[in-house]
Design an enzyme around this catalytic site. Structure first.
Site, PDB file in Angstrom:
ATOM      1  N   ASP A   1       0.853  -1.199   0.000  1.00  0.00           N
ATOM      2  CA  ASP A   1       0.000   0.000   0.000  1.00  0.00           C
ATOM      3  C   ASP A   1       0.886   1.245   0.000  1.00  0.00           C
ATOM      4  O   ASP A   1       1.673   1.455   0.931  1.00  0.00           O
ATOM      5  CB  ASP A   1      -0.875  -0.021   1.260  1.00  0.00           C
ATOM      6  CG  ASP A   1      -2.102   0.869   1.134  1.00  0.00           C
ATOM      7  OD1 ASP A   1      -2.168   1.653   0.176  1.00  0.00           O
ATOM      8  OD2 ASP A   1      -2.982   0.771   1.994  1.00  0.00           O
ATOM      9  N   ASP A   2       0.796   2.032  -1.068  1.00  0.00           N
ATOM     10  CA  ASP A   2       1.570   3.283  -1.184  1.00  0.00           C
ATOM     11  C   ASP A   2       3.062   3.039  -1.383  1.00  0.00           C
ATOM     12  O   ASP A   2       3.886   3.897  -1.033  1.00  0.00           O
ATOM     13  CB  ASP A   2       1.390   4.174   0.049  1.00  0.00           C
ATOM     14  CG  ASP A   2       0.000   4.784   0.165  1.00  0.00           C
ATOM     15  OD1 ASP A   2      -0.915   4.300  -0.511  1.00  0.00           O
ATOM     16  OD2 ASP A   2      -0.164   5.734   0.944  1.00  0.00           O
TER      17      ASP A   2
ATOM     18  N   CYS B   1      -6.043   4.735  -3.393  1.00  0.00           N
ATOM     19  CA  CYS B   1      -6.240   3.309  -3.120  1.00  0.00           C
ATOM     20  C   CYS B   1      -7.448   2.672  -3.808  1.00  0.00           C
ATOM     21  O   CYS B   1      -7.300   1.738  -4.593  1.00  0.00           O
ATOM     22  CB  CYS B   1      -6.335   3.084  -1.608  1.00  0.00           C
ATOM     23  SG  CYS B   1      -4.881   3.644  -0.689  1.00  0.00           S
TER      24      CYS B   1
ATOM     25  N   HIS C   1     -10.129  -2.328  -1.574  1.00  0.00           N
ATOM     26  CA  HIS C   1     -10.245  -1.295  -0.548  1.00  0.00           C
ATOM     27  C   HIS C   1     -11.485  -1.607   0.285  1.00  0.00           C
ATOM     28  O   HIS C   1     -12.565  -1.840  -0.265  1.00  0.00           O
ATOM     29  CB  HIS C   1     -10.355   0.101  -1.158  1.00  0.00           C
ATOM     30  CG  HIS C   1     -10.127   1.185  -0.167  1.00  0.00           C
ATOM     31  ND1 HIS C   1     -11.117   1.622   0.678  1.00  0.00           N
ATOM     32  CD2 HIS C   1      -9.030   1.900   0.146  1.00  0.00           C
ATOM     33  CE1 HIS C   1     -10.630   2.573   1.463  1.00  0.00           C
ATOM     34  NE2 HIS C   1      -9.368   2.756   1.164  1.00  0.00           N
TER      35      HIS C   1
ATOM     36  N   ASP D   1      -0.415  -0.570  -5.084  1.00  0.00           N
ATOM     37  CA  ASP D   1      -1.552   0.098  -5.717  1.00  0.00           C
ATOM     38  C   ASP D   1      -1.160   1.415  -6.375  1.00  0.00           C
ATOM     39  O   ASP D   1      -1.802   1.866  -7.314  1.00  0.00           O
ATOM     40  CB  ASP D   1      -2.705   0.304  -4.722  1.00  0.00           C
ATOM     41  CG  ASP D   1      -2.289   0.973  -3.425  1.00  0.00           C
ATOM     42  OD1 ASP D   1      -1.099   1.295  -3.252  1.00  0.00           O
ATOM     43  OD2 ASP D   1      -3.169   1.158  -2.554  1.00  0.00           O
ATOM     44  N   HIS D   2      -0.094   2.057  -5.921  1.00  0.00           N
ATOM     45  CA  HIS D   2       0.434   3.311  -6.489  1.00  0.00           C
ATOM     46  C   HIS D   2       1.658   3.693  -5.684  1.00  0.00           C
ATOM     47  O   HIS D   2       2.053   2.989  -4.749  1.00  0.00           O
ATOM     48  CB  HIS D   2      -0.608   4.432  -6.450  1.00  0.00           C
ATOM     49  CG  HIS D   2      -1.353   4.510  -5.166  1.00  0.00           C
ATOM     50  ND1 HIS D   2      -0.756   4.960  -3.995  1.00  0.00           N
ATOM     51  CD2 HIS D   2      -2.612   4.169  -4.826  1.00  0.00           C
ATOM     52  CE1 HIS D   2      -1.626   4.889  -3.010  1.00  0.00           C
ATOM     53  NE2 HIS D   2      -2.768   4.399  -3.477  1.00  0.00           N
TER      54      HIS D   2
END
Length: 563
Positions: A36-37, A75, A129, A325-326
């Site tokens: 995540d992130d 997200c 999410h 996710d990014h």
């Protein structure tokens, strides 16, 4: 990725498979791990500061995509997009407040597809999410054979759990903790990894292949992580971002004012002016220290999962996919968090380990993934000649994972696909596993987007609700350029007005890899708009922007030649 080259070569690649290769395409288990992130702050991606030995070891035995991009740097929209292989303009999910099956279309997800083909599918941690974006059920029972697992300790993530200098507990951004003092003596990613290990052991002897998705919560803020990981990154060795100031040529609509970071107790004490006030340098160094420590913490959990595969004898029959996710800005362009179209926010790790296919094997008798304790052995020499530099996208995951696991890849979607339950808006990257990259593919592009409520930074610029979106920033990333248009957007009709250009960005990556010098205004855009006028309304926005980019860059090259 919009590219005719892979589509043209793919049938030849598949026809060239030998009988032995076809036999090896028996159905593989899948371990799908999503952080995540997590930006590309890993040793295997060339970051000299990152200590990520387990992921570097995985990458050394895998296919590594160096330029993979998310479709929206937040997200819920990103996860919905990659798990359905549909772009945000198809899922119509730009915020956190809709469930795609009722909001846009009853699209089949990646795990749902595997479940329908006889796989036992399981979800641990943050995969979809949570909340309304996945129907408060992580899309169970559509996507999963059993209800999704969420760690009990996650309920404390947004509470006052961080001990401050005053000895009291706060809801801080920087939150390195003594795990034994936390509720239950644990943290979410420790719990999730424990559960994933348990599930792997439970499926080791099963006749039915499995698809296990593990969503790790870090390095998402707050940086609530075991404090010992900070020791890997002494503050005196930390450096600021190479471009810590807001570029003068950056359109205000493109700036992300990192509102969620500002809400943390320790950041509020800094009394930073909105929206452009810089964070003090000493605090910037601490943020970067904690982010990298969180990356090493994630690496340790991945190491536990991979060593479990090894110990259970599953490494030679399980496909491993690792991604995020990014990304997340660490002070670049004066920004912190995601919420933009820059590379630091959209570029992600993408690693495929597929037994016997395009991977480097260890010596006979050697473990495939021995656990490496990052706290005692933080270095791993990444060696791999199977890296890919051409641009790919997260919507490519669905068809690629399906095919490489031994299933048929979904067919490509038509231009309008709201009635299509199963199709892909990405490309099957299977051809890359058997053919070496032949240099730059000028046709390969990624397409990302980000919504804004106004032309200037607002309190809700990072996360506007659908009803408040007035401008949509569409961004093309090629080998040489990043080209972004901020266009008028109607949230009632989901329509973009290609004639209503609020701002533009164009970065020449050879001279400006950090994307700090916007040269969009160097061209006469009135002439460009006239050239676009004859295009029929049926031409997609992606095609329209590709044509615009070709025109803009051709003009710049011509002007350079005259100079």
């Amino acid at each position: 990725m919009y590219s005719c080259v892979p589509v043209c070569f793919l049938p030849l690649a598949l026809l060239s498979l030998t009988p032995a290769a076809v036999a090896r395409r028996e159905r593989r288990n899948v371990l799908f791990v999503i952080a995540d992130d997590l930006r590309t702050s890993l040793g295997c991606y060339g970051d000299p500061l990152a200590k990520s030995p387990n992921l570097d070891q995985l990458a050394s035995r895998s296919q590594v995509f160096l330029n993979a991009y998310a479709q929206q740097a937040v997200c819920a929209p990103s996860r919905t997009s990659l798990l359905t292989s549909r772009r945000p303009d198809t899922t119509r999910l730009y915020d956190f407040k809709s469930y795609w099956r009722v909001h846009s279309g009853n699209y089949t997800t990646l795990p749902q597809y595997f479940k329908s083909r006889g796989y036992f599918t399981m979800s641990v941690g943050k995969v979809f999410h949570p909340g309304i974006a996945s129907n408060y059920s992580d899309d169970y029972p559509y996507s999963w054979s059993i209800p999704a697992y969420h760690p009990a300790s996650f309920q404390f993530e947004k509470k006052k759990m961080c001990k401050g200098e005053d000895g009291n507990l706060h809801a801080n951004l920087l939150c390195a903790v003594n795990v034994t003092e936390q509720p239950g003596g644990t943290l979410p990613d420790l719990e999730s990894t424990d559960e994933a290990v348990r599930l792997l052991k439970s499926r080791a002897a099963a006749d039915v292949p499995f698809f296990l998705a593990v969503g790790l919560h870090k390095p998402h803020i707050p940086f609530r992580i075991p404090q010992e990981y900070l020791s890997l990154y002494p503050i005196k060795e930390m450096t600021l971002a190479p471009d810590p100031s807001v570029p003068k040529s950056l359109p205000p609509v493109a700036y992300n004012p990192w509102t969620d970071v500002r809400k943390r107790d320790d950041v509020q004490k800094l009394n930073i002016s909105f929206p452009y006030g810089p964070i003090p340098k000493d605090f910037q160094l601490q943020i970067r220290q904690h982010y990298y420590a969180a990356v090493s913490y994630v690496d340790a959990q991945v190491g536990r999962l991979l060593s479990t595969l090894d110990n259970l004898g599953l490494a030679d029959k399980t496909m491993v996919v690792f991604t995020s996710d990014h990304g997340w800005s660490l002070g670049e362009h004066g920004e912190w968090a995601k919420y933009s179209n820059f590379d630091v926010a959209t570029r992600v790790p993408l690693i495929f380990y597929i037994p016997d296919v395009g991977t480097r094997r260890g010596r006979l008798g050697e473990s495939t993934f021995p656990f490496i304790d990052v706290l005692t052995k933080s270095e791993y020499s990444f060696k791999n000649d199977r890296v890919r530099q051409n641009v790919v996208e997260l919507v490519d995951l669905f068809p690629t994972v399906s095919y490489m696991a031994g299933l048929r890849a979904p067919k490509p979607c038509p231009d309008v696909s709201y009635q299509e339950e199963l199709c892909t808006e990405g490309d099957n990257l299977a051809y890359t596993f058997r053919h070496r990259e032949r240099g730059e593919d000028e046709e390969a592009v990624s397409f990302s987007q980000y919504p804004r409520p106004a032309d200037t930074p607002q309190e809700n610029s990072d996360l506007p609700d659908l009803r408040d979106i007035k401008v949509m920033g569409y961004s093309l990333r090629t080998w040489d350029y990043r080209y972004t248009l901020w266009l008028g957007f109607n949230p009632q009709t989901f329509q973009v007005n290609v004639s209503d250009v609020h701002a533009g960005e164009l970065y020449m990556l050879a001279d400006d890899p950090g994307q700090d010098k916007n040269v969009y205004s160097d061209s006469d855009h009135s002439v460009l708009m006239k050239k676009m006028t004859p295009l029929p309304h049926t031409v997609t926005l992606q095609t329209r922007m590709k044509l615009q980019l070709l025109y803009l860059t051709a003009g710049m090259k011509a002007n350079r030649g005259k100079a």
